[in-house]
Design an enzyme around this catalytic site. Structure first.
Site, PDB file in Angstrom:
ATOM      1  N   HIS A 120       0.582  -0.881   0.330  1.00 13.20           N
ATOM      2  CA  HIS A 120       0.120   0.195   0.306  1.00 13.20           C
ATOM      3  C   HIS A 120       0.701   1.241  -0.094  1.00 13.20           C
ATOM      4  CE1 HIS A 120      -3.329  -2.536   0.596  1.00 13.20           C
ATOM      5  NE2 HIS A 120      -2.729  -2.734   1.522  1.00 13.20           N
ATOM      6  N   ASP A 159      -2.661 -11.415  -1.519  1.00 10.67           N
ATOM      7  CA  ASP A 159      -2.967 -10.582  -0.176  1.00 10.67           C
ATOM      8  C   ASP A 159      -4.607 -10.269  -0.111  1.00 10.67           C
ATOM      9  OD1 ASP A 159      -1.589  -8.919   2.723  1.00 10.67           O
ATOM     10  OD2 ASP A 159      -3.863  -7.737   2.070  1.00 10.67           O
ATOM     11  N   HIS A 161      -6.055  -7.454   0.217  1.00 12.92           N
ATOM     12  CA  HIS A 161      -6.517  -6.148  -0.172  1.00 12.92           C
ATOM     13  C   HIS A 161      -5.357  -5.838  -1.343  1.00 12.92           C
ATOM     14  CE1 HIS A 161      -6.667  -6.086   4.549  1.00 12.92           C
ATOM     15  NE2 HIS A 161      -7.863  -5.367   4.195  1.00 12.92           N
ATOM     16  N   ASP A 236      -4.690 -13.272   4.977  1.00 13.15           N
ATOM     17  CA  ASP A 236      -5.961 -12.155   5.643  1.00 13.15           C
ATOM     18  C   ASP A 236      -7.188 -12.404   4.715  1.00 13.15           C
ATOM     19  OD1 ASP A 236      -4.811 -10.472   3.576  1.00 13.15           O
ATOM     20  OD2 ASP A 236      -4.628  -9.004   4.094  1.00 13.15           O
TER      21      ASP A 236
END
Length: 301
Positions: A120, A159, A161, A236
């Site tokens: 990110h 991931d 995200h 996750d």
């Protein structure tokens, strides 16, 4: 033998009740050694990289403000971490670990970072527990070193995200192909454009997830023809994860890692693996899922 980047400062102290599970950076290496998956001799302490290896990827103004603690309150809040000199040291050390993993993977086929996968982080800002983009910096390092012979890189970001920072950094870099398979309605709310995005509906289970991955990744290897792979193996995606919203079991997550790493092994592609996120309420669920990634790697290599 595997090469694994780790340093005690990966487990950075945070305020009480902070939602980021820093404890995993203490418990995971202990678990891997205790069960015999990774001997103590396989761990190496990463060094902080030269600033040039960071500034190849990140804007100088952002880097200097991050180094000196001159982020705005809004910028600091976006990262999710309270700034300190120790936090900065942690972030650059993690990035240095992924850089060294890239060098080692060229020699031995694979190297893993106990942390990393800070996807990110953009060139000019941090977000979502990510301050510096370690895989992007390592990819830029490889491409800037012609003697290493790397001309095409595939980033496999699994991931939950989207790897928005990584996608934005390499938006105009044809030598890096970014592939992100992530929750469609999850953070970040404003998605960037990876070279290939596969957004998943909430509740995606093992069968649907693995079928999509099996139908996609071999084709990508054929089309992209990478010389090097970065794999972000966030856990996750688990059904137990409080931030993930998917429905994978721990075994499904292990099969995901098995498929990705076996493909790299079969194609003799050097691969760097970074752990990424994991936010299950029970720390044991996080540790076991991450440990499976190392178990798979140890079986293959």
């Amino acid at each position: 033998m595997l090469s694994v980047a780790w340093a005690p400062l990966y487990a950075h102290p945070l305020p009480a009740n902070h939602r980021f599970p820093m404890l995993k950076y203490e418990l995971l290496p202990e678990q891997l050694v205790r069960e015999g998956t990774v001997p103590e001799s396989a761990f190496f302490p990463p060094a902080a990289p030269a600033p040039a290896d960071i500034l190849r990827t990140h804007d100088q103004d952002y880097y200097q403000r991050l180094r000196t603690g001159n982020l705005t309150r809004q910028e600091e809040r976006a990262t999710g971490f309270p700034w300190s000199p120790q936090l900065f040291e942690r972030e650059v050390t993690i990035l240095g670990g992924t850089l060294e993993c890239a060098r080692r993977a060229l020699r031995s086929g694979i190297a893993l970072n106990i942390a990393g996968g800070t996807h990110h982080a953009f060139r000019d800002r941090g977000e979502g527990f990510c301050l510096l983009n370690d895989q992007a910096a390592a990819a830029d390092y490889l491409l800037a070193s012609p003697e290493l012979g790397i001309s095409k890189i595939l980033i496999v970001d699994l991931d939950v995200h989207q790897g928005n920072g990584t996608a934005a950094i390499f938006q105009h870099e044809p030598r890096v192909f970014t592939f992100s398979m992530h929750g469609a309605r999850n953070y970040p709310h404003r998605k960037e454009h990876s070279d290939l995005d596969l957004p998943l509906p909430d509740g995606t289970d093992d069968a649907a997830y693995l079928a999509l991955l099996h139908n996609t990744l071999p084709r990508l290897l054929d089309e992209v023809q990478p010389d090097f792979v970065f794999y972000l193996s966030g856990v996750d995606v688990l059904a137990t994860d409080k931030l993930g919203h998917l429905a994978l079991t721990r075994e499904g997550c292990r099969q995901r890692d098995q498929f990705v790493l076996a493909l790299c092994h079969r194609h003799a592609l050097p691969v760097v693996v970074c752990m990424g996120g994991g936010y299950s309420p029970r720390i044991a669920d996080i540790i076991e899922a991450h440990a499976n990634t190392f178990r798979v790697a140890a079986d293959l290599w």
